[in-house]
Design an enzyme around this catalytic site. Sequence first.
Site, short mmCIF file in Angstrom:
data_model
loop_
_atom_site.label_atom_id
_atom_site.label_comp_id
_atom_site.label_asym_id
_atom_site.label_seq_id
_atom_site.Cartn_x
_atom_site.Cartn_y
_atom_site.Cartn_z
CG ASP A 159 -5.54 24.67 -42.32
OD1 ASP A 159 -6.59 25.28 -41.70
OD2 ASP A 159 -4.69 24.77 -42.27
CG HIS A 187 -3.85 23.00 -39.17
ND1 HIS A 187 -4.61 23.22 -39.91
CD2 HIS A 187 -4.23 21.67 -38.29
CE1 HIS A 187 -5.36 22.39 -39.52
NE2 HIS A 187 -5.11 21.41 -38.87
N1 LIG Z 1 -3.05 19.02 -40.51
C1 LIG Z 1 -4.20 19.07 -40.85
O1 LIG Z 1 -4.95 19.99 -42.27
C2 LIG Z 1 -5.71 18.08 -40.38
C3 LIG Z 1 -6.78 18.22 -40.39
C4 LIG Z 1 -7.46 17.22 -40.04
C5 LIG Z 1 -7.02 16.42 -39.29
N2 LIG Z 1 -5.40 16.11 -38.83
C6 LIG Z 1 -5.05 15.06 -37.60
O2 LIG Z 1 -5.06 14.32 -38.41
C7 LIG Z 1 -4.90 13.41 -37.60
C8 LIG Z 1 -6.46 12.01 -37.98
O3 LIG Z 1 -7.60 12.87 -37.37
P1 LIG Z 1 -8.79 11.15 -37.97
O4 LIG Z 1 -9.35 12.18 -38.32
O5 LIG Z 1 -8.19 10.66 -38.93
O6 LIG Z 1 -8.25 10.45 -36.58
P2 LIG Z 1 -9.03 9.25 -36.16
O7 LIG Z 1 -8.75 9.36 -34.70
O8 LIG Z 1 -10.06 8.82 -36.81
O9 LIG Z 1 -7.83 8.13 -37.12
C9 LIG Z 1 -6.82 8.32 -36.43
C10 LIG Z 1 -6.45 6.48 -36.78
O10 LIG Z 1 -4.58 6.74 -36.26
C11 LIG Z 1 -4.38 5.42 -35.63
N3 LIG Z 1 -2.97 5.64 -34.21
C12 LIG Z 1 -2.15 6.35 -33.69
N4 LIG Z 1 -1.30 6.85 -32.84
C13 LIG Z 1 -0.97 5.50 -34.40
C14 LIG Z 1 0.71 5.13 -34.44
N5 LIG Z 1 1.61 5.43 -32.97
N6 LIG Z 1 0.71 5.20 -34.96
C15 LIG Z 1 0.07 4.78 -36.36
N7 LIG Z 1 -1.16 5.04 -36.02
C16 LIG Z 1 -1.87 5.65 -35.29
C17 LIG Z 1 -5.11 5.61 -34.70
O11 LIG Z 1 -5.34 3.87 -33.75
C18 LIG Z 1 -6.51 5.70 -35.82
O12 LIG Z 1 -7.25 4.42 -36.21
C19 LIG Z 1 -5.64 13.82 -36.30
O13 LIG Z 1 -4.40 14.31 -35.28
C20 LIG Z 1 -6.64 15.07 -36.87
O14 LIG Z 1 -6.20 16.14 -35.60
C21 LIG Z 1 -5.00 16.99 -39.36
C1 LIG Z 2 -0.36 24.56 -32.87
O1 LIG Z 2 -1.03 23.93 -34.33
C2 LIG Z 2 -2.04 22.68 -33.89
C3 LIG Z 2 -3.21 21.70 -34.95
O2 LIG Z 2 -4.21 22.45 -34.33
C4 LIG Z 2 -2.37 22.68 -32.63
O3 LIG Z 2 -2.44 21.23 -31.90
C5 LIG Z 2 -1.25 22.76 -31.47
O4 LIG Z 2 -1.68 23.40 -29.42
C6 LIG Z 2 -0.36 24.63 -31.72
N1 LIG Z 2 0.24 25.00 -31.04
C7 LIG Z 2 0.35 25.68 -30.05
C8 LIG Z 2 1.32 25.98 -28.90
O5 LIG Z 2 -0.95 26.50 -29.05
#
Ligand SMILES: NC(=O)c1ccc[n+]([C@@H]2O[C@H](COP(=O)([O-])OP(=O)(O)OC[C@H]3O[C@@H](n4cnc5c(N)ncnc54)[C@H](O)[C@@H]3O)[C@@H](O)[C@H]2O)c1
Ligand SMILES: *[C@@H]1O[C@H](CO)[C@@H](O)[C@H](O)[C@H]1NC(C)=O
Length: 334
Positions: A159, A187
């Site tokens: 972000d 986030h």
């Molecule tokens: N904080 C951020 O800025 C941000 C940004 C982008 C994505 N995300 C989040 O990151 C995560 C991953 O995104 P992605 O596009 O790589 O998803 P994806 O679905 O391509 O990959 C996720 C992987 O996690 C694995 N997984 C699920 N449960 C698990 C566990 N208990 N232990 C180990 N592995 C497990 C799945 O099998 C899959 O291979 C999502 O939750 C997404 O919302 C966060």
């Molecule tokens: C806070 O952010 C996360 C990540 O986008 C989201 O999944 C979650 O729902 C948000 N929390 C609430 C209470 O909306």
Amino acid sequence: MAEPLKVLVTGAAGQIAYSLLYGIAKGDVFGKDQALVLVLLDITPMLSVLEGVVMELQDCALPLLREVIPTDKEEVAFKDIDAAVLVGSMPRKEGMERKDLLKANVKIFKSQGAALDKYAKKTVKVLVVGNPANTNCLIACKSAPSIPKENFSCLTRLDHNRARSQVAIRVGVPSDDVKNVIIWGNHSSTQYPDVCHAKVKVQGKVCGAYEAVKNDAWLKAEFITTVQQRGAAVIKARKLSSAMSAAKAICDHMRDIWFGTPEGEFISMGVISDGNSYDVPEGLIYSFPVVIKNKEWKIVEGLPINDFSREKMDATAKELVDERDTALEFIGSV
Ligand SMILES: NC(=O)c1ccc[n+]([C@@H]2O[C@H](COP(=O)([O-])OP(=O)(O)OC[C@H]3O[C@@H](n4cnc5c(N)ncnc54)[C@H](O)[C@@H]3O)[C@@H](O)[C@H]2O)c1
Ligand SMILES: *[C@@H]1O[C@H](CO)[C@@H](O)[C@H](O)[C@H]1NC(C)=O
Ligand SMILES: CC(=O)N[C@H]1CO[C@H](CO)[C@@H](O)[C@@H]1O
């Protein structure tokens, strides 16, 4: 060369990991002369995919990469690690209730927190990426009482980078010439991207974002919603969520933990609130402006907060309080 660092990536068969593992393995995070052992954790049905990722890492013939350990077992994954990037989490499935999704994630992060506590080095640095990142981070932290809570953080650097780039594109300067933007809070679409303290270099002169952009209305409305909703916009266009940019942000975040932030610059990350900074409730993982030195972060204190900012910082805090309270109700029963 120094002893290899042992670095765990979870969700290692997923799309973020696919970009991230290459970034880490070629030295973007821990340095160009730091040997690495990479541990890849995913769930059992993904083990065959993980084999493919291992093959590709081998085929990159990277000089720093000493060993790759794919596994579906926490006791293997968390053993003696120096750093952990927790990317894997339970994704939202068709028709799944918000509470059920949260409960499934509490279960995962409670278990991984306990594994950190039991198997990891006590100096381990843990970055949580899997959503809901802030609350997952809190659950992992609470489940690992023997590891300092300051060693847990969650990702809001994506972000932060989005905010930097939006301003840079608007002004027509490289993104590197925009510094000290802030992401406050969760986030999610309630996060508050704040440019009140940002610095923009325009034609050799450093000024504030309002002076550089010369369009207050844009900064107070469209800029904010663009950053808040950027994730959804990428999904709409790509039919897949942000992965390349997420991986880049993870590299930026972990590299700053390892090597510190540049002098005079701060970055955004989700860290534990002790209740003393910016009236954010105690015990939330909330995104703040921080500086990092010697692997220790400090919240940048004393920035003046106007009413416009205050309202937005409180709204995102309230969302996190509600989510934390629900998650803590689940923690005993999962
Ligand atoms: N904080 C951020 O800025 C941000 C940004 C982008 C994505 N995300 C989040 O990151 C995560 C991953 O995104 P992605 O596009 O790589 O998803 P994806 O679905 O391509 O990959 C996720 C992987 O996690 C694995 N997984 C699920 N449960 C698990 C566990 N208990 N232990 C180990 N592995 C497990 C799945 O099998 C899959 O291979 C999502 O939750 C997404 O919302 C966060
Ligand atoms: C806070 O952010 C996360 C990540 O986008 C989201 O999944 C979650 O729902 C948000 N929390 C609430 C209470 O909306
Ligand atoms: C980033 C951070 O706060 N790191 C701390 C993690 O824990 C060790 C002790 O194990 C501290 O020395 C670090 O400062």
